[in-house]
Scaffold this motif. Structure first.
Motif, short mmCIF file in Angstrom:
data_model
loop_
_atom_site.label_atom_id
_atom_site.label_comp_id
_atom_site.label_asym_id
_atom_site.label_seq_id
_atom_site.Cartn_x
_atom_site.Cartn_y
_atom_site.Cartn_z
N LEU A 516 30.94 52.94 35.44
CA LEU A 516 31.42 51.79 36.19
C LEU A 516 32.81 51.44 35.64
O LEU A 516 32.95 51.13 34.45
CB LEU A 516 30.48 50.59 36.02
N ASP A 517 33.83 51.54 36.47
CA ASP A 517 35.20 51.23 36.06
C ASP A 517 35.70 50.07 36.91
O ASP A 517 36.01 50.23 38.10
CB ASP A 517 36.10 52.45 36.23
N ILE A 518 35.75 48.89 36.29
CA ILE A 518 36.12 47.66 37.00
C ILE A 518 37.63 47.46 36.90
O ILE A 518 38.19 47.36 35.80
CB ILE A 518 35.40 46.44 36.40
N LEU A 519 38.27 47.42 38.05
CA LEU A 519 39.70 47.09 38.12
C LEU A 519 39.82 45.58 38.33
O LEU A 519 39.20 45.02 39.23
CB LEU A 519 40.36 47.83 39.29
N TYR A 520 40.62 44.92 37.50
CA TYR A 520 40.72 43.46 37.62
C TYR A 520 42.17 43.01 37.42
O TYR A 520 42.94 43.61 36.68
CB TYR A 520 39.82 42.76 36.60
N THR A 521 42.52 41.94 38.13
CA THR A 521 43.80 41.26 37.95
C THR A 521 43.54 39.76 37.97
O THR A 521 43.00 39.23 38.96
CB THR A 521 44.80 41.61 39.07
N PRO A 543 22.98 47.28 23.88
CA PRO A 543 23.80 46.08 23.67
C PRO A 543 24.56 45.70 24.93
O PRO A 543 25.00 46.57 25.69
CB PRO A 543 24.76 46.52 22.56
N LEU A 544 24.69 44.40 25.17
CA LEU A 544 25.41 43.94 26.35
C LEU A 544 26.90 44.24 26.22
O LEU A 544 27.45 44.22 25.11
CB LEU A 544 25.21 42.43 26.53
N PRO A 545 27.57 44.52 27.31
CA PRO A 545 29.02 44.78 27.25
C PRO A 545 29.78 43.55 26.75
O PRO A 545 29.37 42.41 26.99
CB PRO A 545 29.39 45.10 28.70
N VAL A 546 30.86 43.79 26.05
CA VAL A 546 31.78 42.70 25.66
C VAL A 546 32.87 42.64 26.74
O VAL A 546 33.81 43.43 26.75
CB VAL A 546 32.40 42.96 24.28
N TYR A 547 32.69 41.72 27.66
CA TYR A 547 33.57 41.66 28.82
C TYR A 547 34.95 41.12 28.45
O TYR A 547 35.07 40.23 27.58
CB TYR A 547 32.96 40.78 29.91
N PRO A 548 36.00 41.61 29.09
CA PRO A 548 37.34 41.08 28.81
C PRO A 548 37.47 39.64 29.28
O PRO A 548 36.90 39.25 30.31
CB PRO A 548 38.27 42.02 29.59
N SER A 549 38.21 38.86 28.54
CA SER A 549 38.46 37.45 28.88
C SER A 549 39.71 37.01 28.13
O SER A 549 40.24 37.74 27.29
CB SER A 549 37.26 36.58 28.49
N GLY A 550 40.16 35.80 28.41
CA GLY A 550 41.33 35.30 27.71
C GLY A 550 41.66 33.88 28.11
O GLY A 550 41.05 33.30 29.01
N SER A 551 42.64 33.31 27.41
CA SER A 551 43.07 31.94 27.69
C SER A 551 44.58 31.80 27.56
O SER A 551 45.08 30.73 27.30
CB SER A 551 42.38 30.97 26.72
N ALA A 552 45.29 32.91 27.75
CA ALA A 552 46.74 32.89 27.62
C ALA A 552 47.39 32.81 29.00
O ALA A 552 46.81 33.26 29.99
CB ALA A 552 47.22 34.14 26.88
N PRO A 553 48.60 32.25 29.08
CA PRO A 553 49.32 32.25 30.35
C PRO A 553 49.47 33.65 30.92
O PRO A 553 49.56 34.63 30.18
CB PRO A 553 50.69 31.66 29.98
N ARG A 554 49.45 33.75 32.23
CA ARG A 554 49.55 34.97 33.02
C ARG A 554 48.25 35.76 33.04
O ARG A 554 48.13 36.71 33.80
CB ARG A 554 50.70 35.88 32.56
N GLY A 555 47.21 35.40 32.24
CA GLY A 555 45.89 36.01 32.37
C GLY A 555 45.82 37.42 31.84
O GLY A 555 46.36 37.74 30.78
N GLY A 556 45.15 38.30 32.60
CA GLY A 556 44.97 39.68 32.14
C GLY A 556 44.86 40.65 33.30
O GLY A 556 44.43 40.29 34.41
N ILE A 557 45.24 41.89 33.05
CA ILE A 557 45.21 42.96 34.06
C ILE A 557 44.72 44.23 33.37
O ILE A 557 45.14 44.53 32.25
CB ILE A 557 46.61 43.20 34.66
N GLY A 558 43.83 44.97 34.03
CA GLY A 558 43.40 46.22 33.41
C GLY A 558 42.21 46.85 34.10
O GLY A 558 41.82 46.48 35.22
N THR A 559 41.62 47.84 33.40
CA THR A 559 40.41 48.54 33.85
C THR A 559 39.37 48.45 32.74
O THR A 559 39.68 48.73 31.58
CB THR A 559 40.71 50.01 34.16
N PHE A 560 38.15 48.05 33.09
CA PHE A 560 37.09 47.91 32.09
C PHE A 560 35.99 48.92 32.42
O PHE A 560 35.40 48.90 33.51
CB PHE A 560 36.54 46.49 32.12
#
Length: 600
Positions: A516-521, A543-560
């Motif tokens: 499973l390759d999640i594309l997110y913006t 073990p449960l996945p460690v999902y990407p997250s954040g709290s910085a301006p402009r957020g995050g972009i990538g593939t998980f």
């Protein structure tokens, strides 16, 4: 290609008193071949200021590039469209038929023109051409001399409490000229909220004598002052002899003075004031540097929050003037932006309805007869209602129901008259609701596809908001402003996709087997938080996945990437949750979630 030269001009009357150069003409000239342009462009303007004679003016007539008139704040915007201009230096002149605040007298003043300096603008490219800005305040030695050519004399002053040095507002200051035969009353003015006052006069005001056509005044006036409160009680009465002291004798066209009185300042209970945007105090809760909030207030906002949506601009404006004659009051709000330097009124479609007060009217709510009933007072951009409110034409005994609101609409210049029949002493709290998107545009921010960086990330803008209040039909007597408020009306970009849906022969209904390759913006310049997550009726193995997250301006972009080969067969829901650091001053952004399903 057009060139737009924008700026703002003012003139000093003394070190701490200035005035905008309103309603004058700014003229831009090409340089003559015999002038050293480089030397002039780097010279200090105080060394290039000069009043021009008729011969010099005639010599410049063929070199005029463009001209424009300043507004009430001294701001100008001049488009240079003459063919052959390619961004080089030019000379800046001002042409004045009169000067600001000049008191009309018997003497007729001729128009004058003065050269300020040579400017080599730093042009910035825009979609429509080039833009450059320049602000300048003329030194008081030259500006006061220039004003004197129009027989314009002025006194700028400040009244404080002698011990505490606190400002004394709403006191009447009268200026006198000491003369051998009779003293001349030069004029009076009331101090504003900061204790400042200004008195304008002409030469004829201090050359009066009891004998017609005879003047004993050979130079400037010999000044002394009286100060009294709004009730007429004398607070300061300088003797006439004070005008003979060296610091007051033969005063020039601009005179600045500090006066103090031995009374405690009256608290400015009735002074109009712009105080809040929503629940955020403009003097302490909003940074003057970046326009963002610096703390949480009443459970909303927080450090580095911007503003969005419809904003309640709060404050106070009394029914009648607290200074001078108790005339009915009016107020307005204005704004400027980095590209709109001239103050623009907030009016018409820039407003949405808000309740500003209540009044009592006679109304038959239940059909049992007239009785005093509360009626709301609205400020909105259109739909003004008659005053008094028309009564329904119904058979006797028919209930009228609750009275409709009385709607007040600002005029074209943004002025709002305070309802003289309203309860309490004026409008307190919301004074209008500003549709911020009418100035700082926004909408649905465009993405570039899940997992891909944005081509043109959207952003907000800082603006300034100004408040003015004064008696109806007269100049504003009270002003204050919010120098910087950052507004962003764009949504966040929140995009999800799966790489597996785009392999050969696959669709969004294709079953996921092993990978499973999640594309997110997740993008916004004021992103408070964002995060991926997956939910299902099935139990996801440890073990449960460690999902990407954040709290910085402009957020995050990538593939998980997740190995789902051991996950149970079931349907799954991917969620991308985002929340922006934005508030309307009373309610924060509540966040949004984008979702995508897949089956295993």
């Amino acid at each position: 290609m057009s060139y737009l030269f924008k700026g703002k001009l003012c003139g000093y009357l003394c070190v701490d008193c200035s005035e905008p150069l309103s309603d004058i003409i700014v003229r831009l000239y090409r340089h003559q071949p015999n002038q050293n342009v480089t030397r002039l462009a780097v010279a200090n303007p105080k060394d290039t200021l000069a009043v021009l004679d008729a011969e010099t003016l005639r010599g410049k007539e063929g070199s005029l590039l463009a001209e424009g008139r300043t507004d009430a704040q001294g701001a100008f915007a001049i488009e240079i469209s003459e063919r052959g201009y390619e961004g080089e230096a030019f000379e800046v002149d001002i042409y004045c038929g009169t000067v600001p605040h000049r008191k009309v007298g018997r003497r007729v003043a001729e128009p004058r023109q003065a050269t300020i300096t040579t400017i080599q603008p730093i042009w910035g490219r825009t979609d429509g051409g080039f833009v450059a800005g320049w602000n300048y305040c003329i030194p008081y030695r030259f500006w006061c001399y220039f004003r004197s050519l129009f027989d314009a004399w002025v006194i700028c002053g400040h009244v404080t409490q002698c011990q505490t040095k606190g400002a004394i507002a709403n006191v009447k200051v009268t200026a006198f000229d000491t003369d051998w035969i009779q003293d001349d009353d030069l004029g009076s003015a009331f101090t504003d909220a900061s204790g400042h006052f200004r008195i304008d006069y002409t030469h004829e005001d201090f050359e009066k004598t009891p004998f017609p056509f005879i003047s004993f005044e050979l130079s400037g006036p010999d000044l002394y002052f009286h100060v009294e409160d709004s009730g007429g009680t004398v607070l300061l009465q300088e003797p006439s002899s004070r005008g003979r002291d060296r610091d007051r004798e033969n005063s020039g066209p601009c005179f600045c003075v500090d006066l103090c009185v031995d009374v405690n300042p009256t608290p400015p209970f009735n002074n109009p004031l712009f105080t809040h945007v929503g629940d955020f105090d403009i003097s302490g809760d909003i940074s003057s540097t970046n326009g963002l909030t610096n703390k949480m207030v009443l459970g909303h906002g927080g450090p580095n929050y911007g503003f969005t949506g419809d904003l309640k601009l709060k404050g106070f404006c009394p029914k009648t003037s607290p200074v001078g004659s108790p005339d009915p009051m009016q107020y307005r709000f204005l704004y400027t932006t980095p590209t709109v330097l001239t103050q623009q009124p907030i009016t018409g479609g820039m407003l949405t309805p808000v309740v500003v007060g209540t009044r009592l009217i006679q109304w038959d709510v239940f059909g049992t007869g007239l009785a005093y009933t509360f009626q709301d007072l609205y400020i909105q951009g259109s739909g003004a209602t008659p005053d008094p409110t028309p009564t329904p034409v119904l058979p006797p005994g028919t209930p009228w129901g609750a009275p409709p609101p009385h709607i007040i609409v600002p005029d074209a210049d943004g002025w709002i008259a305070v309802d003289q029949n309203g309860l309490d002493s004026g409008f307190y709290g919301p004074l209008l609701r500003f549709v911020s998107a009418s100035v700082v545009t926004g909408g649905v921010a465009p993405g570039n596809g899940a997992g891909l960086a944005l081509t043109t990330p959207e952003g907000g803008m800082s603006i300034s908001i100004f408040f003015e209040a004064g008696p109806i039909g007269q100049p504003a007597t009270f002003t204050n402003n919010l120098p910087n408020i950052f507004i962003n009306n764009w949504t966040q970009v929140s995009e999800l996709d799966l790489t597996e849906f785009h392999t050969v022969g696959a669709t969004a209904c294709s079953e996921i087997t092993n990978s499973l390759d999640i594309l997110y913006t997740a993008d916004h310049e004021l992103m408070a938080s964002w995060g991926l997550g997956i939910s299902s009726a099935a139990t996801i193995p440890l073990p449960l996945p460690v999902y990407p997250s954040g709290s910085a301006p402009r957020g995050g972009i990538g593939t998980f990437h997740i190995d789902v080969s051991l996950w149970p067969s079931c349907s799954y829901l991917i969620g991308l949750t985002t929340r922006k650091s934005l508030t309307d001053g009373e309610t924060d952004d509540s966040g949004a979630t984008s979702q995508l399903t897949f089956c295993k």
